[in-house]
Design a protein around this motif. Structure first.
Motif, PDB file in Angstrom:
ATOM      1  N   THR A   1       0.681  -1.292   0.078  1.00  0.00           N
ATOM      2  CA  THR A   1       0.089  -0.007  -0.023  1.00  0.00           C
ATOM      3  C   THR A   1       0.916   1.121  -0.131  1.00  0.00           C
ATOM      4  N   LEU A   2       1.812   1.199   0.914  1.00  0.00           N
ATOM      5  CA  LEU A   2       2.747   2.298   1.104  1.00  0.00           C
ATOM      6  C   LEU A   2       3.438   2.494  -0.603  1.00  0.00           C
ATOM      7  N   LEU A   3       3.795   1.746  -1.269  1.00  0.00           N
ATOM      8  CA  LEU A   3       4.451   1.661  -2.481  1.00  0.00           C
ATOM      9  C   LEU A   3       3.352   2.104  -3.859  1.00  0.00           C
ATOM     10  N   LYS A   4       2.142   1.747  -3.442  1.00  0.00           N
ATOM     11  CA  LYS A   4       1.091   2.136  -4.440  1.00  0.00           C
ATOM     12  C   LYS A   4       0.793   3.535  -4.401  1.00  0.00           C
ATOM     13  N   LEU A   5       1.116   4.161  -3.123  1.00  0.00           N
ATOM     14  CA  LEU A   5       0.624   5.439  -2.765  1.00  0.00           C
ATOM     15  C   LEU A   5       1.800   6.301  -3.675  1.00  0.00           C
ATOM     16  N   ILE A   6       2.823   5.842  -3.506  1.00  0.00           N
ATOM     17  CA  ILE A   6       4.094   6.639  -4.290  1.00  0.00           C
ATOM     18  C   ILE A   6       4.016   6.712  -5.753  1.00  0.00           C
ATOM     19  N   TYR A   7       3.686   5.572  -6.129  1.00  0.00           N
ATOM     20  CA  TYR A   7       3.498   5.787  -7.748  1.00  0.00           C
ATOM     21  C   TYR A   7       2.031   5.733  -8.212  1.00  0.00           C
ATOM     22  N   GLY A   8       1.095   6.252  -7.208  1.00  0.00           N
ATOM     23  CA  GLY A   8      -0.102   6.658  -7.724  1.00  0.00           C
ATOM     24  C   GLY A   8      -1.268   5.622  -8.052  1.00  0.00           C
ATOM     25  N   HIS A   9      -0.803   4.751  -7.810  1.00  0.00           N
ATOM     26  CA  HIS A   9      -2.103   3.679  -8.045  1.00  0.00           C
ATOM     27  C   HIS A   9      -3.274   3.644  -7.230  1.00  0.00           C
ATOM     28  N   ASN A  10      -2.912   4.107  -5.716  1.00  0.00           N
ATOM     29  CA  ASN A  10      -3.872   4.380  -4.911  1.00  0.00           C
ATOM     30  C   ASN A  10      -3.702   5.902  -4.401  1.00  0.00           C
ATOM     31  N   LYS A  11      -4.844   6.460  -3.950  1.00  0.00           N
ATOM     32  CA  LYS A  11      -4.874   7.581  -3.212  1.00  0.00           C
ATOM     33  C   LYS A  11      -4.996   7.878  -1.806  1.00  0.00           C
ATOM     34  N   PRO A  12      -4.132   8.534  -1.197  1.00  0.00           N
ATOM     35  CA  PRO A  12      -4.386   8.456   0.393  1.00  0.00           C
ATOM     36  C   PRO A  12      -5.777   8.835   0.894  1.00  0.00           C
ATOM     37  N   SER A  13      -6.421   8.115   1.888  1.00  0.00           N
ATOM     38  CA  SER A  13      -7.733   8.579   2.336  1.00  0.00           C
ATOM     39  C   SER A  13      -7.819   9.845   2.963  1.00  0.00           C
ATOM     40  N   SER A  14      -6.446  10.107   3.737  1.00  0.00           N
ATOM     41  CA  SER A  14      -6.130  11.600   4.133  1.00  0.00           C
ATOM     42  C   SER A  14      -4.744  11.863   4.355  1.00  0.00           C
ATOM     43  N   GLY A  15      -4.319  12.800   4.384  1.00  0.00           N
ATOM     44  CA  GLY A  15      -2.953  13.361   4.185  1.00  0.00           C
ATOM     45  C   GLY A  15      -2.288  13.579   2.868  1.00  0.00           C
ATOM     46  N   SER A  16      -1.125  13.388   2.685  1.00  0.00           N
ATOM     47  CA  SER A  16      -0.505  13.712   1.262  1.00  0.00           C
ATOM     48  C   SER A  16       0.711  13.077   1.005  1.00  0.00           C
ATOM     49  N   VAL A  17       0.716  12.637  -0.202  1.00  0.00           N
ATOM     50  CA  VAL A  17       2.123  12.020  -0.526  1.00  0.00           C
ATOM     51  C   VAL A  17       2.614  12.918  -1.607  1.00  0.00           C
ATOM     52  N   SER A  18       3.788  13.325  -1.539  1.00  0.00           N
ATOM     53  CA  SER A  18       4.358  14.155  -2.553  1.00  0.00           C
ATOM     54  C   SER A  18       5.784  13.306  -2.897  1.00  0.00           C
ATOM     55  N   VAL A  19       6.039  13.449  -4.218  1.00  0.00           N
ATOM     56  CA  VAL A  19       7.128  12.837  -5.032  1.00  0.00           C
ATOM     57  C   VAL A  19       7.712  13.904  -5.883  1.00  0.00           C
ATOM     58  N   GLY A  20       8.867  14.372  -5.225  1.00  0.00           N
ATOM     59  CA  GLY A  20       9.568  15.409  -6.027  1.00  0.00           C
ATOM     60  C   GLY A  20       8.804  16.795  -6.085  1.00  0.00           C
ATOM     61  N   ASN A  21       8.187  17.193  -4.756  1.00  0.00           N
ATOM     62  CA  ASN A  21       7.070  18.144  -5.081  1.00  0.00           C
ATOM     63  C   ASN A  21       5.814  18.164  -5.522  1.00  0.00           C
ATOM     64  N   VAL A  22       5.498  16.970  -6.217  1.00  0.00           N
ATOM     65  CA  VAL A  22       4.392  16.807  -6.826  1.00  0.00           C
ATOM     66  C   VAL A  22       3.485  15.929  -5.805  1.00  0.00           C
ATOM     67  N   ASP A  23       2.167  16.611  -5.603  1.00  0.00           N
ATOM     68  CA  ASP A  23       1.206  15.894  -4.720  1.00  0.00           C
ATOM     69  C   ASP A  23       0.674  14.768  -5.640  1.00  0.00           C
ATOM     70  N   VAL A  24       0.945  13.388  -5.350  1.00  0.00           N
ATOM     71  CA  VAL A  24       0.552  12.434  -6.130  1.00  0.00           C
ATOM     72  C   VAL A  24      -0.818  12.091  -5.929  1.00  0.00           C
ATOM     73  N   GLY A  25      -1.431  12.395  -4.901  1.00  0.00           N
ATOM     74  CA  GLY A  25      -2.939  12.102  -4.791  1.00  0.00           C
ATOM     75  C   GLY A  25      -3.748  12.794  -5.469  1.00  0.00           C
ATOM     76  N   SER A  26      -3.332  14.012  -5.961  1.00  0.00           N
ATOM     77  CA  SER A  26      -4.333  15.143  -6.406  1.00  0.00           C
ATOM     78  C   SER A  26      -4.075  15.576  -7.745  1.00  0.00           C
ATOM     79  N   ILE A  27      -3.075  14.853  -8.414  1.00  0.00           N
ATOM     80  CA  ILE A  27      -2.749  15.217  -9.840  1.00  0.00           C
ATOM     81  C   ILE A  27      -3.748  14.360 -10.922  1.00  0.00           C
ATOM     82  N   SER A  28      -3.845  15.048 -12.170  1.00  0.00           N
ATOM     83  CA  SER A  28      -4.662  14.446 -13.146  1.00  0.00           C
ATOM     84  C   SER A  28      -3.927  13.098 -13.588  1.00  0.00           C
TER      85      SER A  28
END
Ligand SMILES: Nc1ncnc2c1ncn2[C@@H]1O[C@H](COP(=O)(O)OP(=O)(O)OP(=O)(O)O)[C@@H](O)[C@H]1O
Ligand SMILES: [Mg+2]
Lengths: 282, 218
Positions: free
Chosen positions: B43-70
């Motif tokens: 689950t942790l990895l899936k949040l990094i590569y954007g397969h899943n979105k976090p239920s709350s909080g945010s995951v950012s990869v290189g200053n990009v918020d993975v959970g909220s991008i198109s």
């Protein structure tokens, strides 16, 4: 590049591709046949409906030719012939001189035969009733009415069949595309992980579904014309004259185009919905 | 840099796969994510590569918020990542060369560039001799090497691996691990989920240990 990929995709998923082509072809073929049948029945119906015959016998002392001229002007009359009974007898006597003895004792009535269509026949009868110099009017529409009723039932049956067929083919195409999607799910997942955009993934599938839809539809239309020609000649040979107006290939071009369009749409929609189901991000 | 900021991930309304995770992975880190089965590693990895979105909080990869991008931007973000799985995820109807070059051809790279990049990495890891074979003609270890080559061919700055040695024998496991070490030396950030004891012993970098969706040591 994307186009090449679409074609590769078709061959890579031979099974589902073939299924889509076959189902589309079958759908197009059967719809065209049923539509053509309905269309031709409509023609037969119109023809029957426009060929109601009303026989009018002039009263004693009235000239059949004058009567015919009067009736010709009435509304709803599409054709008229009249027969002068004694003139007809003379003609027969001349043509068959050996049997003259039969014709001398025979009596032939004067009569006017009026052609009209089934919608105007009641009005026409009223107008004829008002006309002077008529002894009797014979309208025989009962058999015609039941024949037309039967044709109508038949046509509605065909429409129902087309609807049923439509549902069945949509189900089949959906099944076919689901089958394809199952094969593709693995591939699509990998593509997404490798950074493919949605468009990059969708376009080939969309293109290939259009290609498959068109291929199936064209196959169906060819099949339709082919059987149309075969059946047409067979019908002509066995039934001779009266069915000659029944022409399987007579379907208007726009109807064929609509069927083609619908079939391609079915393919595309089926493909697209099946594709959406492969989207496994949450 | 990968930052988890108070990340909770729930499946349904009751299962907490991750519970209030705060984590920072710097560029060039080689991080092992460990924990028992069901601890939340995948689950942790899936949040990094954007397969899943976090239920709350945010995951950012290189200053990009993975959970909220198109989805489009996510696709481009994934071009900076290489992802490796336990089941290899190879395309069965393409040969090894096509499998390895798949990302580059998806990105629309020119054929000479594709050739150059793939030849180098395939020779580095000794899979060049396999290039014309099909995946089913390879052993599991070789298949995973191919999958790792595919993950690295685009020179990503992050490598994500979810139990990449789960199906491999000890020799292949060591070989695969060496490939990741090679990438780490080149400065690639690596997030490596595993519960392989021998690898855990060998690993000299950082550990993030999960237990029931929480980080218990990092
Ligand atoms: N798609 C899902 N739907 C519902 N629950 C899920 C889903 N994926 C994972 N879970 C649950 O979330 C929890 C964490 O799962 P996860 O796959 O992250 O564990 P893991 O640490 O990778 O385990 P393993 O070592 O077995 O791979 C587990 O309880 C699991 O049952
Ligand atoms: Mg897991």
């Amino acid at each position: 590049m994307i186009i090449r990929k679409s074609f590769k995709d078709i061959f890579r998923h031979k099974l589902s591709s073939l299924l889509v082509v076959k189902v589309t072809a079958l759908f197009v073929f059967l719809s065209l046949v049923f539509l053509a049948a309905a269309y031709n029945l409509e023609i037969v119906r119109k023809k029957l409906a426009s060929e109601v015959r009303v026989t009018v016998f002039p009263a004693e002392g009235y000239d059949v030719k004058d009567l015919a001229e009067k009736i010709r002007k009435l509304e709803g009359v599409t054709g008229i012939t009249h027969m002068d009974g004694s003139a007809a007898l003379d003609l027969l006597k001349k043509r068959f001189p050996d049997n003259e003895i039969i014709f001398t004792t025979a009596v032939m009535p004067d009569l006017v035969e009026v052609r009209t269509d089934i919608g105007s026949v009641d009005l026409l009868r009223k107008m004829l009733n008002k006309l002077e110099g008529i002894s009797d009017i014979v309208v025989n529409t009962s058999w015609l009415g039941s024949a037309i009723n039967m044709l109508d039932i038949f046509r509605y049956g065909l429409v129902v069949l087309i609807v049923i067929m439509f549902v069945i083919s949509v189900a089949l195409i959906y099944y076919a595309t689901r089958l394809g999607a199952l094969q593709r799910k693995w591939e699509i997942t990998i593509f997404r992980l490798c950074g493919a955009t949605e468009w990059y993934i969708r376009l080939p599938y969309l293109l290939s579904s259009v290609v498959l839809g068109v291929a199936g539809a064209v196959t169906g239309v060819l099949l339709y014309y082919f059987t149309g020609v075969l059946l047409g000649t067979a019908v002509l040979r066995f039934s001779g004259q009266w069915l000659s107006s029944f022409d399987l290939s007579a379907l208007p071009v726009y109807v064929i185009l609509i069927v083609l369009f619908v079939s391609v749409m079915i393919g595309m929609i089926g493909n697209y919905t099946a594709f959406l189901k492969t989207d496994n991000t949450e | 840099m990968i930052i988890f900021d108070s990340v909770t991930k729930m499946y349904g309304s009751r299962v907490y796969a991750l519970n209030d995770i705060n984590l920072r992975i710097d560029k060039g880190d080689f991080v092992f994510v460990t924990g028992r089965s069901g601890a939340g590693k995948s689950t942790l990895l899936k949040l990094i590569y954007g397969h899943n979105k976090p239920s709350s909080g945010s995951v950012s990869v290189g200053n990009v918020d993975v959970g909220s991008i198109s989805s489009r931007r996510l696709a481009y973000l994934r071009r900076q990542m290489g992802i490796v799985f336990q089941d290899f995820k190879l395309l069965w109807d393409r040969n090894i060369f096509d499998n390895i070059t798949l990302p580059l051809s998806i990105w629309g790279k020119r054929l000479p560039d594709i050739r150059r990049a793939s030849e180098r990495i395939m020779k580095d890891f000794d899979v060049w001799k396999l290039k014309d074979l099909m995946p089913y003609q390879l052993s599991g270890g070789e298949q995973q090497k191919v999958a790792i080559c595919r993950a690295m061919v685009g020179e990503p700055w992050i490598l994500i691996a979810d139990e990449p040695t789960g199906n491999l024998d000890p020799d292949s496991t060591r070989e695969v691990f060496n490939m990741f070490n090679f990438a780490a030396q080149a400065g690639t950030t690596i997030v490596f989920a595993t519960h392989n004891e021998s690898l855990i012993e060998m690993h000299r970098g950082r550990f993030v240990k999960l237990e029931k969706g929480k980080v218990v040591s990092s």
